[in-house]
Design an enzyme around this catalytic site. Structure first.
Site, PDB file in Angstrom:
ATOM      1  N   LYS A  33      -4.050  -0.158  -3.469  1.00  0.00           N
ATOM      2  CA  LYS A  33      -4.817  -0.666  -2.327  1.00  0.00           C
ATOM      3  C   LYS A  33      -6.328  -0.619  -2.568  1.00  0.00           C
ATOM      4  CE  LYS A  33      -5.082   2.228   1.093  1.00  0.00           C
ATOM      5  NZ  LYS A  33      -6.511   2.610   1.171  1.00  0.00           N
ATOM      6  N   THR A  34      -6.837   0.540  -2.997  1.00  0.00           N
ATOM      7  CA  THR A  34      -8.287   0.684  -3.168  1.00  0.00           C
ATOM      8  C   THR A  34      -8.793  -0.265  -4.249  1.00  0.00           C
ATOM      9  OG1 THR A  34      -8.097   3.007  -2.526  1.00  0.00           O
ATOM     10  CG2 THR A  34     -10.141   2.332  -3.585  1.00  0.00           C
ATOM     11  N   ASP A 219     -10.202  -1.213   5.850  1.00  0.00           N
ATOM     12  CA  ASP A 219      -9.206  -0.430   5.124  1.00  0.00           C
ATOM     13  C   ASP A 219      -8.408   0.411   6.126  1.00  0.00           C
ATOM     14  OD1 ASP A 219      -7.826   0.793   3.083  1.00  0.00           O
ATOM     15  OD2 ASP A 219      -9.431   2.207   2.595  1.00  0.00           O
ATOM     16  N   GLU A 220      -7.189   0.803   5.748  1.00  0.00           N
ATOM     17  CA  GLU A 220      -6.326   1.638   6.597  1.00  0.00           C
ATOM     18  C   GLU A 220      -6.206   1.049   8.005  1.00  0.00           C
ATOM     19  OE1 GLU A 220      -4.635   3.814   5.232  1.00  0.00           O
ATOM     20  OE2 GLU A 220      -5.716   4.862   3.654  1.00  0.00           O
ATOM     21  N   GLN A 250       2.925   3.590   7.291  1.00  0.00           N
ATOM     22  CA  GLN A 250       2.160   4.837   7.185  1.00  0.00           C
ATOM     23  C   GLN A 250       1.274   5.071   8.402  1.00  0.00           C
ATOM     24  OE1 GLN A 250       0.783   6.028   3.083  1.00  0.00           O
ATOM     25  NE2 GLN A 250       1.124   3.855   2.662  1.00  0.00           N
ATOM     26  N   ARG A 606       4.357  10.961  -1.296  1.00  0.00           N
ATOM     27  CA  ARG A 606       3.289  11.741  -1.950  1.00  0.00           C
ATOM     28  C   ARG A 606       3.731  12.179  -3.347  1.00  0.00           C
ATOM     29  NH1 ARG A 606       0.051   9.311  -0.006  1.00  0.00           N
ATOM     30  NH2 ARG A 606       1.817   8.185   0.879  1.00  0.00           N
TER      31      ARG A 606
END
Length: 671
Positions: A33-34, A219-220, A250, A606
């Site tokens: 994503k980043t 973002d997010e 998420q 995770r």
């Protein structure tokens, strides 16, 4: 093909190159994503978009800093520095600083961080003569914050009051708002709501900001609340060059206002939006992702997608039944020690849990076995008494009308200002509708006031005004901060409170760290000032993260599932997978199972190489052991039907608390 696009997979390239109109990028866990966000910005600049026309908004200072750093490597530091990459709150603070006068705010307002808010709420209760025992201050804070995120006002909140508790929150909110206003302060939620009010009410400002920020990235996006969504809508210009990146699977912060419907309904909010799915995961093995997919597919309200691994099959998952929480801790710690003896590092391991009480047996076992660990979510540096005291002094220098800060420092060090004096000053301030500082200035009008105590406070304020006169703009922050600490003999106060040398050194080091923060701030800012320093610290305090401490110290990480989002570890233990724990009993009773399932999904994803899921057949509750039932999420991972006699959370008594209470009542009756 541009050099910038090299190495992107087809999904990522589609997300980067779709630069016109609204775009929703559904970025599953570990899908890059980043990288997609930073390469997208670099691609826009490569196509000729001016860097200063790009605004990228995220939720943490750490994420914003990482974005800027990666962008610098792609387009050069000079161009990257003109892209605005910041948190929502930082952007709103900057906007309000520029346009405060447009909505009637003074230029020198300061921010009330979470601890300040609690102090002001306690002051509000005191002024309303409501005992703190009536309702927890943290609960009032949470309810007010959620109401603000729903764009409520104290008036609209009170108009819907259905019971005395609701009415109490509304009354406290009114008083809290009054104290903030007369103190020239805004809390974190106000930064958002007042920016939205500015954008809605001042068309010229809105159009100016839309022209300034033609390309908007968020973002997010799954974590946006109602106010943030409306700000994004107001900032999006007629061309609709809006790209949002997130993962509805998420979305785990509903309890603090995040609204998953915003990402689920993006195409309705922005008709004609393009949707790109990132489903190739570079973090976890196929075994781990298979478990994640099997769990999350049971949520009916989600965008359809499934993660696939780029890493291959990997180690099989472990699902373990433990006798109780002591055995759970013992077995997990023993396995960690064994694996470390085989060549692993302690920092490879994370133990994830749902509730704040779960780490206690793990901490005890880790200490007993001399295993280094970090418990994420412990006391923040900014919550230490010495740090809060020094910052309160600096806030009064910057903003003499700051009531919460003034009340904090009047007796630290002790100056003989008793509770009776403060009560009379507060009562007078409330009656006259003035600040506490103004009430001290008019102390001769207050009946039976202790003038010696008043003179002590006035002497303190005079010394702080003198410091401000000598450093009017606060450019030399370190000298200013040291001067304040010397003026009030704060070192002597720390020495008085902690006479043992080791304790004193530890406490005084926190004060020195404030000076270090000031030095670092000066080195990063072209026009440093006291007000900017205090506001930046307030925003930093809301974004502390000790997860990195574990890696630095080569330690095992213990953290809640909520804290784990965005992190990754080679080996993860997801513990306490029981009905009533995960899903949590209260969440299940309040129809919150979907968010609890997303929480389990976050925990599973995770893990990079190995994942162990555990549950306890019994757990201590109410002073005795009670039987537990495996979590539905564990059963979903395993593809199993619930066993006979299984009781789900929210239905019956899966925690065993009711049964335990009945047993205690029967024992008392027999006595």
């Amino acid at each position: 093909m541009s050099r910038i696009l090299e190495g992107l997979n087809p999904e990522q390239r589609a997300a980067v190159t779709q630069t016109s109109g609204p775009v929703l990028v559904l970025a599953g866990a570990g899908t890059g994503k980043t990288r997609v966000i930073t390469v997208r910005i670099a691609h826009l600049i490569d196509k000729g978009v001016l860097p200063e026309k790009v605004l990228a908004m995220t939720f943490t200072n750490k994420a914003a800093a990482e974005m800027r750093e990666r962008l610098g490597k792609l387009v050069g530091k000079k161009k990257a520095s003109t892209v605005i990459a910041s948190t929502f709150h930082s952007f709103c603070l900057r906007t309000l600083r520029e346009y405060a006068a447009e909505i009637g705010y003074p230029e020198g307002f300061t921010i009330a961080d979470s601890s300040d808010q609690l102090s002001i709420l306690k002051l509000s209760l005191r002024e309303l003569h409501i005992p703190e025992a009536r309702m927890k201050v943290q609960e009032i804070q949470s309810k007010i914050s959620l109401a603000k995120n729903r764009l409520d006002t104290p008036e609209s909140f009170l108009a819907r009051a259905g019971d005395s508790k609701h009415e109490l929150v509304g009354r406290v909110w009114e008083k809290y708002r009054d104290i903030l206003r007369r103190s020239r302060r805004l809390d974190f939620d106000d930064l958002l709501t007042e920016t939205l009010r500015l954008l809605r009410e001042k068309k010229a400002v809105r159009l100016e900001l839309q022209g300034r920020h033609r390309y908007l990235l968020v973002d997010e996006y799954q974590d946006t609340n109602g106010v943030q969504f409306e700000i994004v809508c107001q900032l999006t210009g007629p061309e609709k060059h809006l790209c949002v990146v997130g993962d509805d699977d998420q979305s785990i912060y509903g309890w603090r206002g995040a609204d998953v419907s915003k990402i689920l309904g993006f195409e309705r909010s922005f008709p004609g939006a393009k949707v790109v799915k990132l489903e190739t995961n570079y973090r976890s093995t196929a075994q781990i992702l298979g478990a994640a997919n099997r769990v999350i597919k049971n949520n009916p309200n989600r965008h359809d997608k499934a993660l696939r691994s780029a890493l291959g099959d990997g180690e099989p998952l472990m699902a373990v039944t433990m006798r109780d929480e002591s055995v759970e801790a013992e077995k997990v710690v023993a396995e960690i020690k064994h694996l470390v003896s085989q060549g692993h590092s302690y920092s490879d391991f994370a133990i994830l849990f749902r509730t704040a009480v779960q780490p206690r047996p793990f901490e005890a076992e880790l200490r007993m076995k001399e295993v280094p660990y970090v418990l994420v979510g412990g006391m923040s540096f900014f919550d230490r008494k010495e740090v809060r005291d020094v910052l309160a002094y600096l806030r009064v220098v910057a903003n003499p009308r700051d009531e919460a800060s003034l009340l904090r420092i009047v007796n630290s060090p002790p100056r003989g200002v008793g509770k009776t004096t403060l009560d009379r000053v507060l009562e007078f301030a409330t009656q006259e509708g003035i600040s506490v500082a103004e009430a001290f200035d008019r102390a001769q009008e207050i009946p039976k006031i202790n003038m010696r105590a008043v003179e002590a406070v006035q002497g303190l304020r005079a010394r702080l005004r003198e410091v401000h006169r000598l450093h009017p703009k606060g450019e030399d922050l370190v000298e200013l901060a040291r001067r304040v600490v010397e003026e009030v003999a704060y070192r002597d106060e720390v020495r008085r409170l902690y006479p043992e040398e080791a304790d004193f050194e530890k406490r005084w080091a926190a004060v020195e760290e404030v000076f270090n923060f000031a030095e670092n701030y000066i080195s990063r800012r072209k026009r440093p000032g006291l007000l900017g320093f205090l506001n930046e610290l307030s925003l930093s305090a809301s974004d502390t993260d000790s997860a990195e401490d574990a890696a630095r110290r080569q330690a095992v990480t213990l953290m809640t599932l909520h804290s784990s989002k965005g992190l990754e570890y080679p080996r993860v233990y997801l513990v306490g997978l029981e009905e009533g724990v995960l899903p949590h009993q209260r969440a299940a009773a309040e129809d919150g199972v979907e968010e609890e399932r997303r929480l389990a999904y976050v925990g599973i994803t995770r893990a990079q190489r190995a994942l162990t899921l555990s549950w306890c057949a019994e757990r201590a509750r109410g002073g005795q052991k009670v039987a537990r039932h495996p979590s539905r999420f564990l059963l979903e991972v395993q593809g199993k039907a619930p066993p006979e006699g299984w009781i789900p959370a929210g239905d019956g008594d899966p925690t065993g608390l009711k049964a335990a209470k009945k047993r205690r009542r029967r024992r008392r009756a027999r006595r």
